[in-house]
Design a protein around this motif. Sequence first.
Motif, PDB file in Angstrom:
ATOM      1  N   PRO A 209       8.512   1.253 -11.162  1.00 38.76           N
ATOM      2  CA  PRO A 209       9.324   0.643 -10.100  1.00 38.76           C
ATOM      3  C   PRO A 209       9.682  -0.815 -10.360  1.00 38.76           C
TER       4      PRO A 209
ATOM      5  N   PRO B 249      -2.147  -2.065  14.634  1.00 39.83           N
ATOM      6  CA  PRO B 249      -2.622  -2.619  13.366  1.00 39.83           C
ATOM      7  C   PRO B 249      -2.209  -4.074  13.178  1.00 39.83           C
TER       8      PRO B 249
ATOM      9  N   GLY C 246      -1.362   2.090  10.848  1.00 42.46           N
ATOM     10  CA  GLY C 246      -2.034   1.115   9.997  1.00 42.46           C
ATOM     11  C   GLY C 246      -3.250   1.684   9.306  1.00 42.46           C
TER      12      GLY C 246
ATOM     13  N   GLU D 197      -4.241   0.408   6.049  1.00 38.92           N
ATOM     14  CA  GLU D 197      -3.068   0.385   5.178  1.00 38.92           C
ATOM     15  C   GLU D 197      -2.906  -0.990   4.525  1.00 38.92           C
ATOM     16  N   TRP D 198      -3.231  -2.018   5.259  1.00 38.57           N
ATOM     17  CA  TRP D 198      -3.105  -3.374   4.712  1.00 38.57           C
ATOM     18  C   TRP D 198      -3.985  -3.537   3.479  1.00 38.57           C
TER      19      TRP D 198
ATOM     20  N   GLU E  32       2.668   4.577  11.813  1.00 42.99           N
ATOM     21  CA  GLU E  32       2.557   3.184  12.269  1.00 42.99           C
ATOM     22  C   GLU E  32       1.123   2.799  12.615  1.00 42.99           C
TER      23      GLU E  32
ATOM     24  N   ALA F 286      15.679  -0.015   0.186  1.00 46.23           N
ATOM     25  CA  ALA F 286      14.446   0.781   0.165  1.00 46.23           C
ATOM     26  C   ALA F 286      14.120   1.290   1.565  1.00 46.23           C
TER      27      ALA F 286
ATOM     28  N   PRO G 211       8.908  -0.028  -3.613  1.00 47.08           N
ATOM     29  CA  PRO G 211       9.019   1.352  -4.097  1.00 47.08           C
ATOM     30  C   PRO G 211       7.678   1.942  -4.543  1.00 47.08           C
TER      31      PRO G 211
ATOM     32  N   ARG H  78      14.095   5.207   2.686  1.00 49.36           N
ATOM     33  CA  ARG H  78      12.904   5.838   3.261  1.00 49.36           C
ATOM     34  C   ARG H  78      13.203   6.414   4.638  1.00 49.36           C
TER      35      ARG H  78
ATOM     36  N   ASP I 160      -0.907  -3.588   1.223  1.00 47.31           N
ATOM     37  CA  ASP I 160      -0.410  -4.967   1.310  1.00 47.31           C
ATOM     38  C   ASP I 160      -1.219  -5.934   0.459  1.00 47.31           C
TER      39      ASP I 160
ATOM     40  N   PRO J  36       5.433  -3.655   2.363  1.00 50.32           N
ATOM     41  CA  PRO J  36       5.844  -2.452   3.099  1.00 50.32           C
ATOM     42  C   PRO J  36       7.016  -1.694   2.477  1.00 50.32           C
ATOM     43  N   ASP J  37       8.036  -2.394   1.952  1.00 50.95           N
ATOM     44  CA  ASP J  37       9.190  -1.658   1.459  1.00 50.95           C
ATOM     45  C   ASP J  37       9.189  -1.509  -0.053  1.00 50.95           C
TER      46      ASP J  37
ATOM     47  N   ARG K  94       5.128   2.156  -2.953  1.00 49.65           N
ATOM     48  CA  ARG K  94       4.508   2.958  -1.879  1.00 49.65           C
ATOM     49  C   ARG K  94       4.958   4.409  -1.957  1.00 49.65           C
TER      50      ARG K  94
ATOM     51  N   ARG L 125      -1.316  -7.219  10.707  1.00 48.27           N
ATOM     52  CA  ARG L 125      -0.751  -7.359   9.362  1.00 48.27           C
ATOM     53  C   ARG L 125      -0.986  -8.791   8.897  1.00 48.27           C
TER      54      ARG L 125
ATOM     55  N   LEU M 298      -9.808  -0.979  13.062  1.00 45.35           N
ATOM     56  CA  LEU M 298      -8.806   0.086  13.109  1.00 45.35           C
ATOM     57  C   LEU M 298      -9.396   1.429  12.727  1.00 45.35           C
TER      58      LEU M 298
ATOM     59  N   LEU N 271      -8.982  -5.539  11.166  1.00 42.94           N
ATOM     60  CA  LEU N 271      -8.605  -4.495  10.205  1.00 42.94           C
ATOM     61  C   LEU N 271      -9.666  -3.401  10.171  1.00 42.94           C
TER      62      LEU N 271
ATOM     63  N   VAL O   9      -0.436 -12.040   3.256  1.00 42.20           N
ATOM     64  CA  VAL O   9      -1.081 -11.812   1.959  1.00 42.20           C
ATOM     65  C   VAL O   9      -1.060 -13.095   1.135  1.00 42.20           C
TER      66      VAL O   9
END
Lengths: 826, 369
Positions: A169, A594, B183, B153-154, B181, A353, B167, A357, B158, B164-165, B169, A596, A614, A611, A599
């Motif tokens: 990718p 969740p 997470g 998911e983070w 959604e 993207a 490729p 999706r 991440d 998130p967007d 993934r 976020r 969750l 986190l 990063v």
Amino acid sequence: MRAPVSWLRELVDIPVDQSGRDIAARLIRVGLEVETVETVGGGVTGALYLGKVLQIEELTEFKKPIRWCQVDVGTPGGGIHGIICGAQNFVVGDIVVVALPGTVLPGGFEITSRETYGHISDGMICSERELALSEEHDGIMVLPTGTAGADAGPIIGVGEEVLDIAVTPDRGYALSLRGIARELAISYGLPFRDPGLSVADLLAPGADAAPAQCGSDDFEACALFTLRTIVGFNPKAASPQWMKQRLTAAGMRPVSLAVDVTNYVMHELGQPLHAFDLDKLSGPVRAGWAEPGSILETLDHVTRELGPDDLVILDNDGIVGLAGTMGGLDSEIDDDTTSIALEAAHFAANVVARMSRRHKLSSEASRRFERGVDRTLAPYASARAAALLIEYGGGHYVGMTAVEAPYEPMVISMPSREPAAVAGMPIEADVVVGLLEAVGCQVLSIDNQLEVAAPPWRSDLTDPADLVEEVVRLVGYDLLPSTLPVAAAGHGLSKSQRLKRLIGLTLAARGSVEVLNYPFVGADELADLQLAVGDIRRSRVRLANPLSDQQPYLRASLLPGLLATVRRNAGRGLNDLSIFEVGAVFQGECDQPPPRPSVLMRPSADEWAALNALLPSQPVHLGVVLAGERELASWWGPAQSQGFADAIQLAQVVADVIGTEITIGQGHDEVFHPGRCAGIECAGQSVGVAGELHPRVIQAWSLPARSSALELDLDALIAAAPDLRSAPVVSSHPVAKEDLAVVVPDSVTAAAVLQALGSGAGELLESIRLFDIYRGPQVPAGCYSMAVALRFRAPDRTLTAEETARARQGAINRAAADCGAVIRGA
Amino acid sequence: MSGPNTSFDPKQVAVLSAEAVATMVTAALLATSAAPDLGALKAVRLAHAGDRSPLAVANRDIGALPPAAKAEVGKRVGEARGVVTAALDARQEELERARDEFALAEEFVDVTLPTVRNPLGARHPLTTVMERICDVFIAMGYDIAEGPEAEAEWINFDALNVPPDHPARTMQDTFYVTSPESGVVLRTQTSPIQIRAMLDRPLPIYVVAPGRVYRTDELDATHTPVFHQVEGLAVDEGLTMGDLKGTLDHFAQEMFGPGIVTRLRPSYFPFTEPSAELDVQCFVCRGASVDKPERPCRSCGNQGWIEWGGCGMVNPRVLRAVGIDSSKYRGFAFGMGIERTLMFRNGVTDMRDMVEGDARFSLAFGLDS
């Protein structure tokens, strides 16, 4: 990404002796994963000739139309051959492809001279599918030109080698011949002819017409939009044979000249293009965001609902395409199109993207945009396409309109010694600079610090680490040294890891077989376990996209998987079985919004806690299921069934192995036989259950009769295990043994009696062992007798008869008080 | 009993003559050796060494002898009794041994009868391969790290530089828990354990992390939606790709034999940069089958190399996401599939064997793999 070798050779002068496999090896070494090297028409052995159709006789006496043809295959093919053919798409004078007797077609089909439809057919006129060139089988191949008797192979592309490359990718640029050829040039140390930097010659636009106008509503999402206008295009014009062959070899079906040209240029340069029928457009064309609730029917005949996250191409009447993804059906080029508006634009990778999706729509265009297309390439690519359209389709170039946001290349600062430091081998600064320039970077050196401008087709180059990879991969990973770092002093296995191994080994040594079941369960299975509403083992963690709608949940207990596995084994004839599994179960809910965290820095303690909050609780459990016989009948005696006691014993064994104290009491559990179920507790908390499975569960799961099971919360048991175990005092003084029998009511459990006897006996008691149970005429109805062996010992002296008797009486007194026990025979 | 002799009377004591004593001894020895069993020997002992036996009587008669004769005769009779007793004892032992041997012979059994009443069970070979891998790295000073299978998911994406967007993934087909959604995902790789290790542990870090991972693949001979990986992570000052290569070479030799080497090919993973595919030399043919169709190698398909996993230097963006100063520390990471390892290491040909729980499969491996 499929790359025909002849196409690559147009861009790099690869030595002629290099085969497709040689070229593949070079590409693999620099990081392009060539999965296969195929040869077009690779199944053909023997000659193929071009033939000229001299005469056609229609044979009408058969069920389908058949032609008896006279075909001239020239001197090399032995002159004129009579050939029977079922296709109808050719006329006298056409140039066709002929396989003569002796030639073998793909699939091992050997051409022979044979009698058919009343004639001797001396060869075959071939379709593309018969030569494995494509799936095309609507008729035989008819070439626009050619000389009878010529070797057809090179002309129709037979023998062409094609590399199939799995592009990662990060390397969007490698979704083009241009990108692959650049890597190849570096790898061979040869010059690269960049087709993306040459501007095609287009005749100056005429003054009598104005090009279609274009625009971009959001330069973040669409930084560059160009539109070239061509009028007077011949919609009937066919694509040249070479272009069709290359597209076919590259895995794309030739459609029409306009479509083929946009595909060809996209494949060559990596820039997606879209050709609109200008007459179907109304006013200026621009990129912009869709209104909520808009609708577009795309070229794949799917009507899509669009929203404000969809970047679209608009004209005055509405949406005509999904930007960088797929055009709309209403503005499609068709057989009557004479005016073309050719779009070439740059759309942001994340925008495409997301759309791809959301709409589950992956196209050749979207695959490229989401991996990054050359930011500056659009006008070059559209010029190349316009030139090809005009060359083969006629027409008149009207001009180009364009809008563009300012472009600044990404500049990365990196010490020149960084690649060497990361690789762990010397790489001279001039080598670093040379390789970065070879991939297209511009390098400014300020002392030992390099300022590197990434080329517009390498949107993946953003960090020093990216440049390090470019340098080291091109130097060659095969030259890396092999050195061993000295790790910090370690700790060995953790207590939990150590004890889990011990448990696994113990169970296996005792005859149990470890299995690793999928954690997916379904509502039917939970129902078959008879679990009550609210039982923690009723799974509540559900997958959004399970593989099977029959099993959408994650297990909250190991039992469903184990029972299914016992059933499977029994179905295969293994009825006497003990299996176990150690694995996580999933309990609780996932219903928190969740977080976020950024990063760009370490998450805060609160973010980290959020986190982890969750996640469902995921304790590791041990499950065991016992079915059939523990010991088979043989010379030593009859078979021994495994039952509730074996399951409970295993619970005790596991606890003993890790040194955790448990208590076993009468249990109540829907999965288990109501009278044969033990609840297992540790420090007052329930840690599991063991016993014989409920007959209804056994029936629902089709298990061997009287199957037993055990499930323990291993995390809880291990947490309660001692970190170290204290040494005992081993007395060398003599033991005093006392046997006694007490009669107790049936309502009192053996454990309670043993507990009472033990605590009443006092600290001189060394051990207590039940050695017999009696029910019958010798004891009152509703009672049973327990015979118990007591062993007393003092650490420092020989016990006197009086001391022993006192301790014995203490035991009896406590059992009488706590359990209503009566000494037997008293 | 006779009183003490005051005068010596040779006639009275003829029975004490040397000849007479010798006769008694001879008779006793004959009877002893002739005793066929312990019962008979008991009677012989009574007759020839009992209180009323001739020698016992003779012994008593010594008292009647004149003092001058007592010593000589006493010695003669004493020796005679000693000889007889010894013979009796020897015969006694001989007969007892014979009796015992007979009894043991009666207890003869066929020791080749099957004795396995409670056969051994087995551990799953995936478990034992993972333990073997852990042991190799523990010996190098690594610790074993762990993490949850249902993962944020983070952490799974991440923090590992898969925004998130991205490729990437879609490279891995992800099971989402509850909803896309929520997470929460079933971890698609063991790499999120890297993030946990770097947030939980002090530097430097040397860990391996075996575990179960999930992708939405249907089960067939070569795919399974639930499989196992082992992840390795080292973060320290001055680590290099050479260190990564050396670590993998050592690992490969421990798993596949001395002299086996690895090969790195450039590739892409979001969480490493530079990244590489990891191949291990075929431990069956060691490359000797390459380009030799007449010498087929089932292990590597005549490639000489077997794809084993992925690896690379930890992407500084990942270090940044966990707050590690990438100007001071570098990391390397690697990961490989355990099922795949078991397939080519132990010759498992069908993925389904590893997931179906057929006891015969695990039993073939026993307690080790």
